[in-house]
Motif scaffolding. Structure first.
Motif, PDB file in Angstrom:
ATOM      1  N   ILE B  17     -15.684  44.509  42.167  1.00 30.63           N
ATOM      2  CA  ILE B  17     -15.973  44.338  40.742  1.00 30.63           C
ATOM      3  C   ILE B  17     -14.940  45.138  39.946  1.00 30.63           C
ATOM      4  CG2 ILE B  17     -17.660  44.760  38.906  1.00 30.63           C
ATOM      5  CD1 ILE B  17     -19.858  44.640  41.025  1.00 30.63           C
ATOM      6  N   VAL B  18     -14.516  44.595  38.825  1.00 34.72           N
ATOM      7  CA  VAL B  18     -13.593  45.331  37.969  1.00 34.72           C
ATOM      8  C   VAL B  18     -14.022  45.189  36.513  1.00 34.72           C
ATOM      9  CG1 VAL B  18     -11.945  43.457  37.583  1.00 34.72           C
ATOM     10  CG2 VAL B  18     -11.155  45.818  37.524  1.00 34.72           C
ATOM     11  N   GLN B  19     -13.845  46.247  35.759  1.00 29.75           N
ATOM     12  CA  GLN B  19     -14.184  46.248  34.333  1.00 29.75           C
ATOM     13  C   GLN B  19     -12.925  46.516  33.524  1.00 29.75           C
ATOM     14  OE1 GLN B  19     -17.771  48.416  33.020  1.00 29.75           O
ATOM     15  NE2 GLN B  19     -16.543  49.351  31.403  1.00 29.75           N
ATOM     16  N   ILE B  20     -12.615  45.636  32.606  1.00 26.35           N
ATOM     17  CA  ILE B  20     -11.443  45.786  31.747  1.00 26.35           C
ATOM     18  C   ILE B  20     -11.935  46.125  30.352  1.00 26.35           C
ATOM     19  CG2 ILE B  20      -9.377  44.692  30.824  1.00 26.35           C
ATOM     20  CD1 ILE B  20      -9.467  42.755  33.218  1.00 26.35           C
ATOM     21  N   ASN B  21     -11.517  47.274  29.854  1.00 29.17           N
ATOM     22  CA  ASN B  21     -11.989  47.744  28.554  1.00 29.17           C
ATOM     23  C   ASN B  21     -11.047  47.349  27.423  1.00 29.17           C
ATOM     24  OD1 ASN B  21     -14.214  49.085  29.740  1.00 29.17           O
ATOM     25  ND2 ASN B  21     -12.950  50.866  30.193  1.00 29.17           N
ATOM     26  N   CYS B  22     -11.615  47.255  26.246  1.00 27.39           N
ATOM     27  CA  CYS B  22     -10.838  46.931  25.055  1.00 27.39           C
ATOM     28  C   CYS B  22     -11.458  47.679  23.869  1.00 27.39           C
ATOM     29  CB  CYS B  22     -10.872  45.424  24.800  1.00 27.39           C
ATOM     30  SG  CYS B  22     -10.151  44.902  23.227  1.00 27.39           S
ATOM     31  N   THR B  23     -10.654  48.433  23.158  1.00 27.39           N
ATOM     32  CA  THR B  23     -11.121  49.080  21.943  1.00 27.39           C
ATOM     33  C   THR B  23     -10.328  48.529  20.769  1.00 27.39           C
ATOM     34  OG1 THR B  23      -9.599  50.935  22.227  1.00 27.39           O
ATOM     35  CG2 THR B  23     -11.816  51.203  23.103  1.00 27.39           C
ATOM     36  N   TYR B  24     -10.971  48.473  19.621  1.00 26.42           N
ATOM     37  CA  TYR B  24     -10.298  47.829  18.496  1.00 26.42           C
ATOM     38  C   TYR B  24     -10.591  48.534  17.178  1.00 26.42           C
ATOM     39  CZ  TYR B  24     -14.889  45.737  17.607  1.00 26.42           C
ATOM     40  OH  TYR B  24     -16.226  45.547  17.355  1.00 26.42           O
ATOM     41  N   GLN B  25      -9.620  48.418  16.275  1.00 20.70           N
ATOM     42  CA  GLN B  25      -9.796  48.845  14.885  1.00 20.70           C
ATOM     43  C   GLN B  25      -9.135  47.760  14.049  1.00 20.70           C
ATOM     44  OE1 GLN B  25      -7.793  52.741  15.231  1.00 20.70           O
ATOM     45  NE2 GLN B  25      -9.669  53.663  14.451  1.00 20.70           N
ATOM     46  N   THR B  26      -9.940  47.001  13.334  1.00 28.34           N
ATOM     47  CA  THR B  26      -9.394  45.878  12.578  1.00 28.34           C
ATOM     48  C   THR B  26      -9.999  45.827  11.190  1.00 28.34           C
ATOM     49  OG1 THR B  26     -11.066  44.382  13.472  1.00 28.34           O
ATOM     50  CG2 THR B  26      -8.955  44.460  14.625  1.00 28.34           C
ATOM     51  N   SER B  27      -9.315  45.112  10.297  1.00 27.14           N
ATOM     52  CA  SER B  27      -9.853  44.897   8.950  1.00 27.14           C
ATOM     53  C   SER B  27     -10.783  43.705   9.019  1.00 27.14           C
ATOM     54  CB  SER B  27      -8.708  44.632   7.975  1.00 27.14           C
ATOM     55  OG  SER B  27      -7.961  43.509   8.396  1.00 27.14           O
ATOM     56  N   GLY B  28     -12.043  43.952   9.059  1.00 28.05           N
ATOM     57  CA  GLY B  28     -13.004  42.879   9.203  1.00 28.05           C
ATOM     58  C   GLY B  28     -13.223  42.540  10.671  1.00 28.05           C
ATOM     59  N   PHE B  29     -14.335  41.945  10.948  1.00 28.17           N
ATOM     60  CA  PHE B  29     -14.653  41.581  12.334  1.00 28.17           C
ATOM     61  C   PHE B  29     -15.427  40.272  12.327  1.00 28.17           C
ATOM     62  CE2 PHE B  29     -15.312  42.321  16.769  1.00 28.17           C
ATOM     63  CZ  PHE B  29     -16.553  41.798  17.056  1.00 28.17           C
ATOM     64  N   ASN B  30     -14.839  39.290  13.000  1.00 33.76           N
ATOM     65  CA  ASN B  30     -15.506  38.000  13.152  1.00 33.76           C
ATOM     66  C   ASN B  30     -15.559  37.617  14.620  1.00 33.76           C
ATOM     67  OD1 ASN B  30     -16.330  36.987  10.522  1.00 33.76           O
ATOM     68  ND2 ASN B  30     -14.161  37.045  10.008  1.00 33.76           N
ATOM     69  N   GLY B  31     -15.879  38.578  15.449  1.00 34.68           N
ATOM     70  CA  GLY B  31     -16.053  38.287  16.853  1.00 34.68           C
ATOM     71  C   GLY B  31     -14.894  38.743  17.715  1.00 34.68           C
ATOM     72  N   LEU B  32     -15.181  38.905  18.991  1.00 30.41           N
ATOM     73  CA  LEU B  32     -14.168  39.347  19.946  1.00 30.41           C
ATOM     74  C   LEU B  32     -14.073  38.339  21.077  1.00 30.41           C
ATOM     75  CD1 LEU B  32     -13.424  42.891  21.130  1.00 30.41           C
ATOM     76  CD2 LEU B  32     -13.723  41.099  22.847  1.00 30.41           C
ATOM     77  N   PHE B  33     -12.848  37.989  21.399  1.00 34.15           N
ATOM     78  CA  PHE B  33     -12.574  36.980  22.411  1.00 34.15           C
ATOM     79  C   PHE B  33     -11.906  37.615  23.619  1.00 34.15           C
ATOM     80  CE2 PHE B  33     -13.115  33.052  19.906  1.00 34.15           C
ATOM     81  CZ  PHE B  33     -13.110  33.557  18.624  1.00 34.15           C
ATOM     82  N   TRP B  34     -12.199  37.051  24.761  1.00 32.21           N
ATOM     83  CA  TRP B  34     -11.435  37.345  25.971  1.00 32.21           C
ATOM     84  C   TRP B  34     -10.816  36.045  26.464  1.00 32.21           C
ATOM     85  CZ3 TRP B  34     -10.169  41.962  28.015  1.00 32.21           C
ATOM     86  CH2 TRP B  34     -10.923  43.094  27.637  1.00 32.21           C
TER      87      TRP B  34
END
Lengths: 115, 109
Positions: B17-34
């Motif tokens: 099993i592997v976990q890939i992390n993602c952190t974000y700082q954005t102007s506005g948020f309308n969902g996160l895609f992989w």
């Protein structure tokens, strides 16, 4: 559903010539299309966003006179690389998005090699 | 400014099993895609999270915490064909996707 095609998949051209790449949404109406460029081992770089019937919005640093984008219909956008140079060699990918939709559906990409 | 961070490269073993992390700082948020991208190919959609929590889809799951600006993609029962780059992207207030640089996942037998 939500299929996007791109043509050609590969093209080799000589320096100084122009190349046109087509992006088509096959089973939905793409109100917005995006053009990306990706160099080897690098992330996607958005070049421009185009909405049907209006002029494309180019990202900073992208020359609008060199990369001509036309989005004349809800199913077709074209990118023309004018006066191509070897440094324009890259993987060009289009994506399309329907109205009221966040997800972008990607075409298979076009690998351009300028000799 | 807009910023999305994910590890450059990860290595895992087939079947694990592997976990890939993602952190974000954005102007506005309308969902996160992989998205998954094999070398020389266009990205393909994996998942979309707009609410907090875990979304499971077969061997792949995606988690989102909006308050922490954090997401992860979890891949189970890894197969060799899972070797690819995994791209995290956030929809901003203009419905544009802001892309992370991608995480190259290497699967070893």
């Amino acid at each position: 559903g939500a299929v996007v095609s791109q043509h050609p998949s590969r093209v080799i051209c000589k320096s100084g010539t122009s190349v046109k790449i087509e992006c088509r949404s096959l089973d939905f109406q793409a109100t917005t299309m995006f053009w990306y460029r990706q160099f080897p081992k690098q992330s996607l770089m958005l070049m421009a966003t185009s909405n049907e019937g209006s002029k494309a919005t180019y990202e900073q640093g992208v020359e609008k006179d060199k990369f001509l984008i036309n989005h004349a219909s809800l199913t077709l956008s074209t990118l023309t690389v004018t006066s191509a140079h070897p440094e324009d060699s890259s993987f060009y990918i289009c994506s399309a998005r329907g109205d009221q939709d966040y997800e972008q559906y990607f075409g298979p990409g076009t690998r351009l090699t300028v000799t | 400014g807009q910023n999305i961070d994910q590890p450059t490269e990860m290595t895992a073993t087939e079947g694990a099993i592997v976990q890939i992390n993602c952190t974000y700082q954005t102007s506005g948020f309308n969902g996160l895609f992989w998205y998954q991208q094999h070398a020389g190919e266009a990205p393909t959609f994996l998942s979309y999270n707009v609410l907090d929590g875990l979304e499971e889809k077969g061997r792949f799951s995606s988690f989102l915490s909006r308050s922490k600006g954090y997401s992860y993609l979890l891949l189970k029962e890894l197969q060799m064909k899972d070797s690819a780059s995994y791209l995290c992207a956030v929809g901003d207030s203009n419905y544009q996707l802001i892309w992370g640089a991608g995480t190259k996942l290497i699967i070893k037998p």
